[in-house]
Design a protein around this motif. Structure first.
Motif, PDB file in Angstrom:
ATOM      1  N   THR A  70      48.291  30.648  28.787  1.00  0.00           N
ATOM      2  CA  THR A  70      49.476  31.354  29.301  1.00  0.00           C
ATOM      3  C   THR A  70      49.772  32.618  28.512  1.00  0.00           C
ATOM      4  OG1 THR A  70      50.867  29.927  27.923  1.00  0.00           O
ATOM      5  CG2 THR A  70      50.544  29.261  30.230  1.00  0.00           C
ATOM      6  N   ASP A  71      49.131  32.766  27.343  1.00  0.00           N
ATOM      7  CA  ASP A  71      49.385  33.937  26.510  1.00  0.00           C
ATOM      8  C   ASP A  71      48.483  35.111  26.856  1.00  0.00           C
ATOM      9  OD1 ASP A  71      47.175  32.480  25.670  1.00  0.00           O
ATOM     10  OD2 ASP A  71      47.329  33.195  23.594  1.00  0.00           O
ATOM     11  N   ILE A  72      47.540  34.893  27.776  1.00  0.00           N
ATOM     12  CA  ILE A  72      46.601  35.963  28.113  1.00  0.00           C
ATOM     13  C   ILE A  72      47.252  36.992  29.033  1.00  0.00           C
ATOM     14  CG2 ILE A  72      44.488  36.480  29.395  1.00  0.00           C
ATOM     15  CD1 ILE A  72      43.309  33.921  28.384  1.00  0.00           C
ATOM     16  N   SER A  73      47.027  38.259  28.725  1.00  0.00           N
ATOM     17  CA  SER A  73      47.491  39.356  29.570  1.00  0.00           C
ATOM     18  C   SER A  73      46.288  40.242  29.868  1.00  0.00           C
ATOM     19  CB  SER A  73      48.580  40.154  28.854  1.00  0.00           C
ATOM     20  OG  SER A  73      49.016  41.234  29.669  1.00  0.00           O
ATOM     21  N   THR A  74      45.836  40.219  31.126  1.00  0.00           N
ATOM     22  CA  THR A  74      44.637  40.976  31.482  1.00  0.00           C
ATOM     23  C   THR A  74      44.565  41.156  32.990  1.00  0.00           C
ATOM     24  OG1 THR A  74      42.239  41.113  31.143  1.00  0.00           O
ATOM     25  CG2 THR A  74      43.129  38.953  31.736  1.00  0.00           C
ATOM     26  N   THR A  75      43.581  41.917  33.433  1.00  0.00           N
ATOM     27  CA  THR A  75      43.316  42.108  34.865  1.00  0.00           C
ATOM     28  C   THR A  75      41.876  41.693  35.141  1.00  0.00           C
ATOM     29  OG1 THR A  75      44.866  43.965  35.063  1.00  0.00           O
ATOM     30  CG2 THR A  75      43.179  43.755  36.767  1.00  0.00           C
ATOM     31  N   ILE A  76      41.697  40.845  36.137  1.00  0.00           N
ATOM     32  CA  ILE A  76      40.359  40.414  36.525  1.00  0.00           C
ATOM     33  C   ILE A  76      40.052  40.887  37.941  1.00  0.00           C
ATOM     34  CG2 ILE A  76      40.317  38.402  35.000  1.00  0.00           C
ATOM     35  CD1 ILE A  76      41.057  36.658  37.395  1.00  0.00           C
ATOM     36  N   LYS A  77      38.768  41.074  38.206  1.00  0.00           N
ATOM     37  CA  LYS A  77      38.336  41.508  39.542  1.00  0.00           C
ATOM     38  C   LYS A  77      37.587  40.363  40.213  1.00  0.00           C
ATOM     39  CE  LYS A  77      36.687  45.639  40.329  1.00  0.00           C
ATOM     40  NZ  LYS A  77      35.753  46.819  40.367  1.00  0.00           N
ATOM     41  N   PHE A  78      37.918  40.117  41.487  1.00  0.00           N
ATOM     42  CA  PHE A  78      37.308  39.050  42.280  1.00  0.00           C
ATOM     43  C   PHE A  78      36.558  39.679  43.444  1.00  0.00           C
ATOM     44  CE2 PHE A  78      38.449  35.346  45.396  1.00  0.00           C
ATOM     45  CZ  PHE A  78      37.126  34.958  45.423  1.00  0.00           C
ATOM     46  N   TYR A  79      35.232  39.656  43.385  1.00  0.00           N
ATOM     47  CA  TYR A  79      34.371  40.240  44.407  1.00  0.00           C
ATOM     48  C   TYR A  79      34.006  39.170  45.428  1.00  0.00           C
ATOM     49  CZ  TYR A  79      30.214  42.619  46.334  1.00  0.00           C
ATOM     50  OH  TYR A  79      29.285  43.208  47.158  1.00  0.00           O
ATOM     51  N   ASN A  80      34.334  39.423  46.713  1.00  0.00           N
ATOM     52  CA  ASN A  80      34.131  38.389  47.730  1.00  0.00           C
ATOM     53  C   ASN A  80      33.875  39.004  49.096  1.00  0.00           C
ATOM     54  OD1 ASN A  80      36.845  38.266  49.474  1.00  0.00           O
ATOM     55  ND2 ASN A  80      37.406  38.679  47.355  1.00  0.00           N
ATOM     56  N   ASN A  81      33.612  38.120  50.079  1.00  0.00           N
ATOM     57  CA  ASN A  81      33.238  38.574  51.423  1.00  0.00           C
ATOM     58  C   ASN A  81      34.380  38.533  52.426  1.00  0.00           C
ATOM     59  OD1 ASN A  81      33.513  35.792  51.803  1.00  0.00           O
ATOM     60  ND2 ASN A  81      31.837  35.698  53.292  1.00  0.00           N
ATOM     61  N   ARG A  82      35.552  38.064  52.013  1.00  0.00           N
ATOM     62  CA  ARG A  82      36.624  37.833  52.980  1.00  0.00           C
ATOM     63  C   ARG A  82      37.474  39.079  53.197  1.00  0.00           C
ATOM     64  NH1 ARG A  82      37.724  32.691  54.641  1.00  0.00           N
ATOM     65  NH2 ARG A  82      38.936  33.841  56.164  1.00  0.00           N
ATOM     66  N   ASP A 114      38.318  42.561  45.486  1.00  0.00           N
ATOM     67  CA  ASP A 114      37.286  43.515  45.911  1.00  0.00           C
ATOM     68  C   ASP A 114      36.497  42.854  47.040  1.00  0.00           C
ATOM     69  OD1 ASP A 114      35.326  45.415  46.175  1.00  0.00           O
ATOM     70  OD2 ASP A 114      34.346  44.986  44.256  1.00  0.00           O
ATOM     71  N   ALA A 115      36.939  43.069  48.272  1.00  0.00           N
ATOM     72  CA  ALA A 115      36.305  42.449  49.436  1.00  0.00           C
ATOM     73  C   ALA A 115      35.356  43.435  50.092  1.00  0.00           C
ATOM     74  CB  ALA A 115      37.366  41.985  50.429  1.00  0.00           C
ATOM     75  N   ASP A 116      34.157  42.957  50.410  1.00  0.00           N
ATOM     76  CA  ASP A 116      33.064  43.834  50.850  1.00  0.00           C
ATOM     77  C   ASP A 116      32.611  43.457  52.259  1.00  0.00           C
ATOM     78  OD1 ASP A 116      30.778  45.349  51.152  1.00  0.00           O
ATOM     79  OD2 ASP A 116      29.910  44.801  49.209  1.00  0.00           O
ATOM     80  N   THR A 117      32.649  44.414  53.168  1.00  0.00           N
ATOM     81  CA  THR A 117      32.226  44.160  54.551  1.00  0.00           C
ATOM     82  C   THR A 117      30.724  43.938  54.650  1.00  0.00           C
ATOM     83  OG1 THR A 117      32.048  46.535  54.944  1.00  0.00           O
ATOM     84  CG2 THR A 117      34.118  45.477  55.562  1.00  0.00           C
ATOM     85  N   ILE A 135      34.682  37.615  38.764  1.00  0.00           N
ATOM     86  CA  ILE A 135      34.383  36.472  39.617  1.00  0.00           C
ATOM     87  C   ILE A 135      33.671  36.994  40.850  1.00  0.00           C
ATOM     88  CG2 ILE A 135      35.313  34.478  40.885  1.00  0.00           C
ATOM     89  CD1 ILE A 135      37.921  34.827  39.303  1.00  0.00           C
ATOM     90  N   MET A 136      32.634  36.288  41.291  1.00  0.00           N
ATOM     91  CA  MET A 136      31.996  36.667  42.538  1.00  0.00           C
ATOM     92  C   MET A 136      31.588  35.424  43.309  1.00  0.00           C
ATOM     93  SD  MET A 136      28.003  37.812  41.754  1.00  0.00           S
ATOM     94  CE  MET A 136      27.885  38.570  43.377  1.00  0.00           C
ATOM     95  N   MET A 137      31.410  35.566  44.605  1.00  0.00           N
ATOM     96  CA  MET A 137      30.809  34.539  45.432  1.00  0.00           C
ATOM     97  C   MET A 137      29.296  34.636  45.221  1.00  0.00           C
ATOM     98  SD  MET A 137      33.075  34.797  48.910  1.00  0.00           S
ATOM     99  CE  MET A 137      34.726  34.119  48.992  1.00  0.00           C
ATOM    100  N   ILE A 138      28.702  33.584  44.673  1.00  0.00           N
ATOM    101  CA  ILE A 138      27.316  33.649  44.214  1.00  0.00           C
ATOM    102  C   ILE A 138      26.342  33.752  45.389  1.00  0.00           C
ATOM    103  CG2 ILE A 138      25.529  32.469  42.886  1.00  0.00           C
ATOM    104  CD1 ILE A 138      27.728  31.017  41.374  1.00  0.00           C
ATOM    105  N   PRO A 139      25.491  34.780  45.388  1.00  0.00           N
ATOM    106  CA  PRO A 139      24.439  34.877  46.409  1.00  0.00           C
ATOM    107  C   PRO A 139      23.305  33.923  46.068  1.00  0.00           C
ATOM    108  CG  PRO A 139      24.252  36.701  44.885  1.00  0.00           C
ATOM    109  CD  PRO A 139      25.488  35.931  44.476  1.00  0.00           C
TER     110      PRO A 139
END
Length: 482
Positions: A70-82, A114-117, A135-139
């Motif tokens: 709960t003490d973490i302060s950061t920004t993460i990116k989530f790469y996905n297909n939706r 980060d959603a990719d068509t 984080i990514m949806m694993i190919p």
């Protein structure tokens, strides 16, 4: 509806739906080319890996949501297909809404979506370049390469007690991917069209299915079966039915298929891979699909099915909510099992949708934040339920009402490969160019082309596939069971 129990047969996860009971739709717990050695060496992923301190080993099972990190302060990116979940006209719950709810528990962890068509084509390239965020949806990659890219969530035995489908992205006793939802493999259809065609019982065999499509063509204005040929990726869905659905055998895909002689031959009993693909060939050859397969429109097909302009499409259960949300007739959308019966019983393949992997080269804080977000998606978000998916948390038996249509049908999840053969399917796919259950769009598109143009019979196509599979087995020194 709530599924009473997950029944384990060997290491397979098999769901018995004979005792389901419907409940209100509420969550109580509010396919690419394998990488080569050369590609991996040039992928830029050999950076120094962040280390988690010895007294605080990062693991999925150790995270207590709302208490851990709960003490973490950061920004993460989530790469996905939706990409649909980013669109303003999306009728379901959007990514921004899930993130807002997550931030009620973790206000200092920001999540960029980060959603990719073009995800199916771009994910492997992004993976190899290292440019996929946290984080990514694993190919589809070789299992032995998972540790080059992703953090382990924990050992397999522990993770199997935490999530369903844990073995799907496991190698050397470590799990590198957690599914964001599970799916069943069946057919999404329009109930009103089936009723207008006089279909009073859902088909259970290929012959009954062809008869149903014929009735739709003769008695309605709807396209009986829409192939979605032009989209490409939709074609690979057909591969998902050749294992549990067509055999009732959880060991078929990752174990028996590898050593099977002529796996695409006619079993003459309406089962097996031959029967699955022949359903498509016969539908096209008999004029039971769209007039011009080259002009199909994936996005447009959703509304067409909702409006009753299409009778059915062969897609996983993930498609069901999208079809409901595509128009004014959500109650007309139904879901049924694929029409194959084995010794008087029906089965349906079940498995993970995309699995979420955490970047091995992310900072320590971002790895922690990413794993927290993955666990929150699994246990708290309701995402799987909202998408009419099989729940991922191992102790979550709250199944969407969709699965009441599968009463009496067993959902069969594929067993993992035996030790030492984790990447053999990838090797056979690459050498045969068939890409079974690995984005094999082209070969299924060719079924449609040959059926429509009458350039090859179905048996000729299957003979060609068997020859390719045999050659791949020989080149990989595979012992073949006759």
């Amino acid at each position: 509806m709530r599924l009473k129990k997950f029944v384990a047969i060997g290491t397979a996860v098999v769901l018995s739906l004979s005792m389901v009971a419907c409940s209100s739709k509420k969550n109580d717990n509010s396919k690419n080319t394998p990488t080569t050695k050369e590609e991996n060496e040039g992928a830029g992923t050999e950076e120094e890996t962040p280390e988690v301190s010895d007294d605080e080993t990062l693991s999925y099972a150790n995270i207590v949501l709302g208490e851990s990190y709960t003490d973490i302060s950061t920004t993460i990116k989530f790469y996905n297909n939706r990409t649909d979940m980013n669109q303003s006209d999306y009728a379901g719950k959007k990514w921004e809404e899930y993130v807002a709810e997550f931030n009620k528990m973790y206000p200092n962890i920001k999540v960029d979506i980060d959603a990719d068509t073009t995800y199916a084509d771009s994910a492997l390239l992004r993976l190899q370049s290292g440019d996929f965020g946290d984080i990514m949806m694993i190919p589809e990659v070789d299992k032995k390469d998972l540790s080059k890219y992703f953090v382990s969530y924990g050992d397999l035995a522990t993770m199997e007690s935490e999530v369903r489908f844990a073995s799907d992205m496991a190698y050397d006793d470590q799990v590198y991917g957690v599914a964001y939802m599970g799916t069943a493999r069946g057919i999404v259809y329009n109930k009103a069209v089936f009723e207008a065609a006089g279909i009073t019982e859902l088909p259970k065999t290929p012959e009954e299915f062809t008869a149903a499509l014929t009735a739709i063509k003769e008695k309605t204005d709807a396209i009986p079966l829409y192939t979605n040929y032009a989209a490409g990726w939709t074609m690979s869905a057909w591969d998902d039915y050749i294992s549990g659905t067509a055999t009732g055998d959880a060991t078929f895909k990752n174990q028996k298929l590898l050593h099977m002689s002529n796996p695409f031959e006619n079993k003459a009993d309406g089962t097996g891979a031959y029967a699955v693909y022949k359903v498509l060939y016969d539908a096209v050859a008999n004029g039971l699909t769209e007039d011009d397969y080259s002009t199909t429109d994936w996005e447009g097909s959703k509304g067409m099915l909702n409006r009753g302009e299409i009778g059915c499409m062969v897609l996983g259960s993930w498609a069901y909510p999208q079809m409901q949300q595509a128009g004014d007739n959500p109650d007309d959308i139904g879901y049924m099992s694929f029409p194959i019966t084995i010794d008087g019983k029906q089965y349906a393949s079940s498995g993970p949708d995309y699995r979420l992997g955490i970047n091995k080269n992310s900072s320590e804080d971002n790895q922690k934040a990413a794993m927290v977000f993955v666990k929150w998606l699994t246990e708290e978000s309701g995402l799987s339920y909202d998408q009419d998916g099989v729940p991922i948390a191992a102790d979550d038996d709250n199944f969407p009402e969709l699965y009441s249509a599968f009463e009496g049908i067993e959902l069969v999840s594929d067993d993992p490969a035996v030790k030492g053969e984790e990447d053999l399917l990838n090797a056979l796919n690459a050498d045969s160019d068939l890409m079974v259950s690995a984005g094999g769009n082209t070969k299924v598109q060719q079924i449609i082309e040959h059926a429509a143009n009458k350039t090859m019979t179905f048996d000729e196509i299957m003979a060609e596939w068997n020859a390719k599979w045999t050659a791949a087995q020989e080149s990989n020194s595979v012992e073949v069971n006759q």
